[in-house]
Scaffold this active site. Structure first.
Site, PDB file in Angstrom:
ATOM      1  N   THR A 132       0.813  -1.208   0.000  1.00 25.46           N
ATOM      2  CA  THR A 132       0.000   0.000   0.000  1.00 25.46           C
ATOM      3  C   THR A 132       0.854   1.270   0.000  1.00 25.46           C
ATOM      4  O   THR A 132       2.004   1.236   0.459  1.00 25.46           O
ATOM      5  CB  THR A 132      -0.904  -0.011   1.261  1.00 25.46           C
ATOM      6  OG1 THR A 132      -1.438   1.285   1.484  1.00 25.46           O
ATOM      7  CG2 THR A 132      -0.123  -0.393   2.516  1.00 25.46           C
ATOM      8  N   ASP A 133       0.261   2.364  -0.439  1.00 22.39           N
ATOM      9  CA  ASP A 133       0.973   3.656  -0.361  1.00 22.39           C
ATOM     10  C   ASP A 133       1.054   4.158   1.083  1.00 22.39           C
ATOM     11  O   ASP A 133       1.827   5.073   1.377  1.00 22.39           O
ATOM     12  CB  ASP A 133       0.288   4.707  -1.248  1.00 22.39           C
ATOM     13  CG  ASP A 133      -1.165   5.007  -0.889  1.00 22.39           C
ATOM     14  OD1 ASP A 133      -1.737   4.330  -0.002  1.00 22.39           O
ATOM     15  OD2 ASP A 133      -1.751   5.918  -1.508  1.00 22.39           O
ATOM     16  N   GLU A 134       0.252   3.547   1.984  1.00 22.14           N
ATOM     17  CA  GLU A 134       0.199   4.072   3.358  1.00 22.14           C
ATOM     18  C   GLU A 134       1.519   3.882   4.106  1.00 22.14           C
ATOM     19  O   GLU A 134       1.756   4.517   5.127  1.00 22.14           O
ATOM     20  CB  GLU A 134      -0.976   3.443   4.128  1.00 22.14           C
ATOM     21  CG  GLU A 134      -2.277   3.684   3.384  1.00 22.14           C
ATOM     22  CD  GLU A 134      -3.536   3.402   4.173  1.00 22.14           C
ATOM     23  OE1 GLU A 134      -3.501   3.424   5.403  1.00 22.14           O
ATOM     24  OE2 GLU A 134      -4.572   3.182   3.523  1.00 22.14           O
ATOM     25  N   TYR A 158      -1.822  -0.502  11.026  1.00 23.83           N
ATOM     26  CA  TYR A 158      -1.966  -1.164   9.715  1.00 23.83           C
ATOM     27  C   TYR A 158      -0.761  -0.861   8.828  1.00 23.83           C
ATOM     28  O   TYR A 158      -0.099  -1.773   8.320  1.00 23.83           O
ATOM     29  CB  TYR A 158      -3.260  -0.695   9.019  1.00 23.83           C
ATOM     30  CG  TYR A 158      -3.288  -1.016   7.536  1.00 23.83           C
ATOM     31  CD1 TYR A 158      -3.311  -2.332   7.080  1.00 23.83           C
ATOM     32  CD2 TYR A 158      -3.277   0.011   6.571  1.00 23.83           C
ATOM     33  CE1 TYR A 158      -3.314  -2.623   5.722  1.00 23.83           C
ATOM     34  CE2 TYR A 158      -3.282  -0.280   5.211  1.00 23.83           C
ATOM     35  CZ  TYR A 158      -3.296  -1.594   4.792  1.00 23.83           C
ATOM     36  OH  TYR A 158      -3.295  -1.883   3.435  1.00 23.83           O
ATOM     37  N   LYS A 162       2.214  -3.352   7.371  1.00 24.05           N
ATOM     38  CA  LYS A 162       2.479  -3.541   5.941  1.00 24.05           C
ATOM     39  C   LYS A 162       3.927  -3.152   5.626  1.00 24.05           C
ATOM     40  O   LYS A 162       4.600  -3.813   4.826  1.00 24.05           O
ATOM     41  CB  LYS A 162       1.511  -2.707   5.083  1.00 24.05           C
ATOM     42  CG  LYS A 162       0.078  -3.185   5.084  1.00 24.05           C
ATOM     43  CD  LYS A 162      -0.127  -4.557   4.496  1.00 24.05           C
ATOM     44  CE  LYS A 162       0.078  -4.617   2.996  1.00 24.05           C
ATOM     45  NZ  LYS A 162      -0.263  -5.979   2.459  1.00 24.05           N
TER      46      LYS A 162
HETATM   47  P1  NAD Z   1      -9.586  -7.404   2.347  1.00 20.53           P
HETATM   48  O1  NAD Z   1      -9.541  -7.120   3.803  1.00 20.53           O
HETATM   49  O2  NAD Z   1     -10.832  -7.144   1.570  1.00 20.53           O
HETATM   50  O3  NAD Z   1      -9.203  -8.936   2.086  1.00 20.53           O
HETATM   51  C1  NAD Z   1      -8.188  -9.584   2.763  1.00 20.53           C
HETATM   52  C2  NAD Z   1      -8.342 -11.088   2.505  1.00 20.53           C
HETATM   53  O4  NAD Z   1      -7.258 -11.762   3.177  1.00 20.53           O
HETATM   54  C3  NAD Z   1      -9.629 -11.678   3.091  1.00 20.53           C
HETATM   55  O5  NAD Z   1     -10.207 -12.553   2.156  1.00 20.53           O
HETATM   56  C4  NAD Z   1      -9.164 -12.439   4.325  1.00 20.53           C
HETATM   57  O6  NAD Z   1      -9.974 -13.551   4.643  1.00 20.53           O
HETATM   58  C5  NAD Z   1      -7.765 -12.862   3.895  1.00 20.53           C
HETATM   59  N1  NAD Z   1      -6.865 -13.125   5.016  1.00 20.53           N
HETATM   60  C6  NAD Z   1      -6.693 -12.399   6.150  1.00 20.53           C
HETATM   61  N2  NAD Z   1      -5.769 -12.979   6.952  1.00 20.53           N
HETATM   62  C7  NAD Z   1      -5.323 -14.081   6.280  1.00 20.53           C
HETATM   63  C8  NAD Z   1      -4.361 -15.077   6.563  1.00 20.53           C
HETATM   64  N3  NAD Z   1      -3.656 -15.057   7.695  1.00 20.53           N
HETATM   65  N4  NAD Z   1      -4.152 -16.054   5.651  1.00 20.53           N
HETATM   66  C9  NAD Z   1      -4.863 -16.090   4.497  1.00 20.53           C
HETATM   67  N5  NAD Z   1      -5.804 -15.181   4.190  1.00 20.53           N
HETATM   68  C10 NAD Z   1      -6.027 -14.184   5.063  1.00 20.53           C
HETATM   69  O7  NAD Z   1      -8.350  -6.600   1.739  1.00 20.53           O
HETATM   70  P2  NAD Z   1      -8.173  -5.907   0.315  1.00 20.53           P
HETATM   71  O8  NAD Z   1      -8.705  -4.536   0.374  1.00 20.53           O
HETATM   72  O9  NAD Z   1      -8.635  -6.830  -0.738  1.00 20.53           O
HETATM   73  O10 NAD Z   1      -6.585  -5.795   0.270  1.00 20.53           O
HETATM   74  C11 NAD Z   1      -5.793  -6.843  -0.252  1.00 20.53           C
HETATM   75  C12 NAD Z   1      -4.330  -6.456  -0.161  1.00 20.53           C
HETATM   76  O11 NAD Z   1      -4.088  -5.256  -0.879  1.00 20.53           O
HETATM   77  C13 NAD Z   1      -3.857  -6.187   1.280  1.00 20.53           C
HETATM   78  O12 NAD Z   1      -2.565  -6.718   1.401  1.00 20.53           O
HETATM   79  C14 NAD Z   1      -3.841  -4.679   1.376  1.00 20.53           C
HETATM   80  O13 NAD Z   1      -2.860  -4.251   2.301  1.00 20.53           O
HETATM   81  C15 NAD Z   1      -3.481  -4.290  -0.043  1.00 20.53           C
HETATM   82  N6  NAD Z   1      -3.960  -2.975  -0.480  1.00 20.53           N
HETATM   83  C16 NAD Z   1      -5.276  -2.644  -0.318  1.00 20.53           C
HETATM   84  C17 NAD Z   1      -5.717  -1.413  -0.789  1.00 20.53           C
HETATM   85  C18 NAD Z   1      -7.173  -1.018  -0.670  1.00 20.53           C
HETATM   86  O14 NAD Z   1      -7.506   0.131  -0.994  1.00 20.53           O
HETATM   87  N7  NAD Z   1      -8.069  -1.897  -0.268  1.00 20.53           N
HETATM   88  C19 NAD Z   1      -4.818  -0.522  -1.385  1.00 20.53           C
HETATM   89  C20 NAD Z   1      -3.483  -0.907  -1.518  1.00 20.53           C
HETATM   90  C21 NAD Z   1      -3.070  -2.147  -1.078  1.00 20.53           C
HETATM   91  P1  TYD Z   2     -10.775   4.012   4.311  1.00 18.46           P
HETATM   92  O1  TYD Z   2     -11.731   3.625   3.233  1.00 18.46           O
HETATM   93  O2  TYD Z   2     -10.891   3.377   5.651  1.00 18.46           O
HETATM   94  O3  TYD Z   2      -9.305   3.818   3.696  1.00 18.46           O
HETATM   95  P2  TYD Z   2      -7.856   4.281   4.293  1.00 18.46           P
HETATM   96  O4  TYD Z   2      -8.007   4.635   5.718  1.00 18.46           O
HETATM   97  O5  TYD Z   2      -7.052   3.035   4.088  1.00 18.46           O
HETATM   98  O6  TYD Z   2      -7.425   5.431   3.432  1.00 18.46           O
HETATM   99  O7  TYD Z   2     -10.879   5.574   4.513  1.00 18.46           O
HETATM  100  C1  TYD Z   2     -10.692   6.472   3.429  1.00 18.46           C
HETATM  101  C2  TYD Z   2     -10.753   7.875   3.984  1.00 18.46           C
HETATM  102  O8  TYD Z   2     -12.098   8.125   4.423  1.00 18.46           O
HETATM  103  C3  TYD Z   2      -9.887   8.055   5.211  1.00 18.46           C
HETATM  104  O9  TYD Z   2      -9.338   9.396   5.180  1.00 18.46           O
HETATM  105  C4  TYD Z   2     -10.841   7.916   6.383  1.00 18.46           C
HETATM  106  C5  TYD Z   2     -12.147   8.444   5.820  1.00 18.46           C
HETATM  107  N1  TYD Z   2     -13.368   7.824   6.368  1.00 18.46           N
HETATM  108  C6  TYD Z   2     -14.422   8.635   6.810  1.00 18.46           C
HETATM  109  O10 TYD Z   2     -14.338   9.876   6.770  1.00 18.46           O
HETATM  110  N2  TYD Z   2     -15.549   8.033   7.288  1.00 18.46           N
HETATM  111  C7  TYD Z   2     -15.666   6.674   7.369  1.00 18.46           C
HETATM  112  O11 TYD Z   2     -16.704   6.169   7.861  1.00 18.46           O
HETATM  113  C8  TYD Z   2     -14.583   5.854   6.896  1.00 18.46           C
HETATM  114  C9  TYD Z   2     -14.673   4.364   6.957  1.00 18.46           C
HETATM  115  C10 TYD Z   2     -13.462   6.480   6.395  1.00 18.46           C
END
Ligand code: NAD
Ligand code: TYD
Length: 354
Positions: A132-134, A158, A162
């Site tokens: 992630t960019d975070e 988080y 990561k």
């Molecule tokens: P998500 O929370 O929707 O899905 C995570 C999945 O991982 C779930 O299916 C969960 O059951 C599984 N999981 C959790 N712990 C596990 C374990 N110990 N072994 C096997 N499976 C396990 O997450 P997402 O949003 O799909 O993100 C997927 C990946 O992409 C993550 O690594 C996250 O850090 C990264 N990412 C997410 C975003 C975003 O905006 N959602 C952006 C950049 C990177």
């Molecule tokens: P989120 O979707 O949780 O992603 P991330 O924290 O990984 O960026 O949140 C996106 C942005 O929206 C973040 O600045 C937090 C804000 N946010 C709200 O303002 N209200 C909400 O209920 C949630 C879940 C997030």
């Protein structure tokens, strides 16, 4: 075949659906099915022999070793993680266990497998770690966007977990020569997004007549990418990325949260007007800010474009409209997700009245 971990989650399930729409190379889906894992996302693959689901954790060395020996994959794409910042603030433990310890065990099982491969299989093997960019921390208003050389300054449990996993992946390449690739992507949105994250939460709350919670002043900036563009970037990096490199992935779409919520409300007003004729933005409510809330993320995605020729297909405007339409077309999915464990989480985070 390839192993995809966490493929019952939001991005992983989109990745598998897109992968199998374009290729017949089978996928082993290793997922622990935490609250975020939902096999309903992959219902369209039921009975498809190209998708093999295995319930289990990336932290289970023996299981991963067994899968590697049995299926002899040519690559692993690692999505498995705890992914929600707010949950990491309420309880960091799972994040440490899965994102750090779990990734470590996965790397250990992989090292044992990969070191015994020979010839072409060893050279062409890839481990792609999805990050992630975070990990880069928070930007000031006028700072340039994150490049791959930006220093790591994670601020939440988080992002710290990561960051730690990224460092382990890097170290396994540097020390043992493991052929790794890492992608650091900005905020995703799109189908199958669990409604604890901003965009799906706002859509589902709006439709349910509930409040749309804005943390703090709503001026925090995120850089949004349609999930299928993230998936195409991962496929591209897996195909031609240089081993040991990291690639930032983003869509050049910085938006303040309040603007995102207003856009969602306006699209909903058009596609699914409220029965009382009032605008959805009337449901916006300002709530207490997130602890340690990062102010701004922005990805400089020029390296992946320059070196690998990848570009997103969607703009924010096209992607967000598709997303709202998907949620309107898939109300039963939302209803199923919003029952059970998700309910308890909502109560804890927003209070029992949410
Ligand atoms: P998500 O929370 O929707 O899905 C995570 C999945 O991982 C779930 O299916 C969960 O059951 C599984 N999981 C959790 N712990 C596990 C374990 N110990 N072994 C096997 N499976 C396990 O997450 P997402 O949003 O799909 O993100 C997927 C990946 O992409 C993550 O690594 C996250 O850090 C990264 N990412 C997410 C975003 C975003 O905006 N959602 C952006 C950049 C990177
Ligand atoms: P989120 O979707 O949780 O992603 P991330 O924290 O990984 O960026 O949140 C996106 C942005 O929206 C973040 O600045 C937090 C804000 N946010 C709200 O303002 N209200 C909400 O209920 C949630 C879940 C997030």
């Amino acid at each position: 075949m390839i192993i995809v971990t966490g493929a019952a989650g939001f991005i992983g399930s989109n990745f598998v659906l897109d992968w199998l729409a374009q290729s017949d190379e089978a996928v082993i889906n290793l997922d622990a099915l935490t609250y975020a894992g939902n096999l309903e996302n992959l219902a369209s693959l039921q009975g498809d022999p190209r998708h093999i689901f295995v319930k289990g954790s990336i932290g289970d060395f023996d299981l991963v070793a067994k899968l590697l020996a049995e299926y002899q994959p040519r690559a692993i794409v690692n999505f498995a993680a705890e992914s929600h910042v707010d949950r990491s603030i309420h309880g960091p433990e799972d994040f440490i266990q899965t994102n750090i310890v779990g990734t470590f065990h996965l790397l250990e099982a992989l090292r044992a497998y990969w070191s015994k491969l020979d010839g072409a299989a060893k050279d062409s093997f890839r481990f792609l770690h999805v990050s992630t960019d975070e990990v880069y921390g928070s930007l000031g208003k006028d700072d340039p966007a994150f490049t791959e050389t930006h220093r790591y300054e994670p601020n939440s449990p988080y992002s710290a977990s990561k960051a730690a996993s990224d460092h382990l992946v890097r170290a396994y390449h540097h020390t043992y020569g493991l052929p790794v690739l890492t992608t650091n992507c900005s905020n995703n949105y799109g189908p199958y997004h669990f409604p604890e994250k901003l965009i799906p939460l706002v859509i589902s709350n709006a439709l349910a007549g509930k409040s749309l919670p804005i943390y703090g002043d709503g001026q925090q900036i995120r850089d949004w990418l349609y999930v299928k563009d993230h998936c195409s970037a991962i496929r591209r990096v897996l195909e031609v990325g240089r081993v040991g490199e990291t690639y930032n992935v983003g869509g050049w779409n910085e938006k303040p949260n309040l603007d995102v919520v207003h856009t969602l409300c306006a699209i909903l007003d058009e596609l699914n007007p409220r029965p009382d004729g009032q605008p959805y933005k009337a449901q916006i409510t300002y709530v207490t800010d997130r602890l340690g809330h990062d102010r701004r993320y922005a990805i400089d995605a020029s390296k992946i474009e320059r070196e690998l020729g990848w570009k997103p297909a969607e703009t924010f405007e096209t992607g967000i409209r598709k997303t709202v339409q998907w949620y309107l077309d898939n109300q039963p999915w939302v209803e199923n997700v919003t029952s059970g464990a998700y309910r308890q989480w909502i109560d804890k985070n927003y209070g029992a009245n949410a």
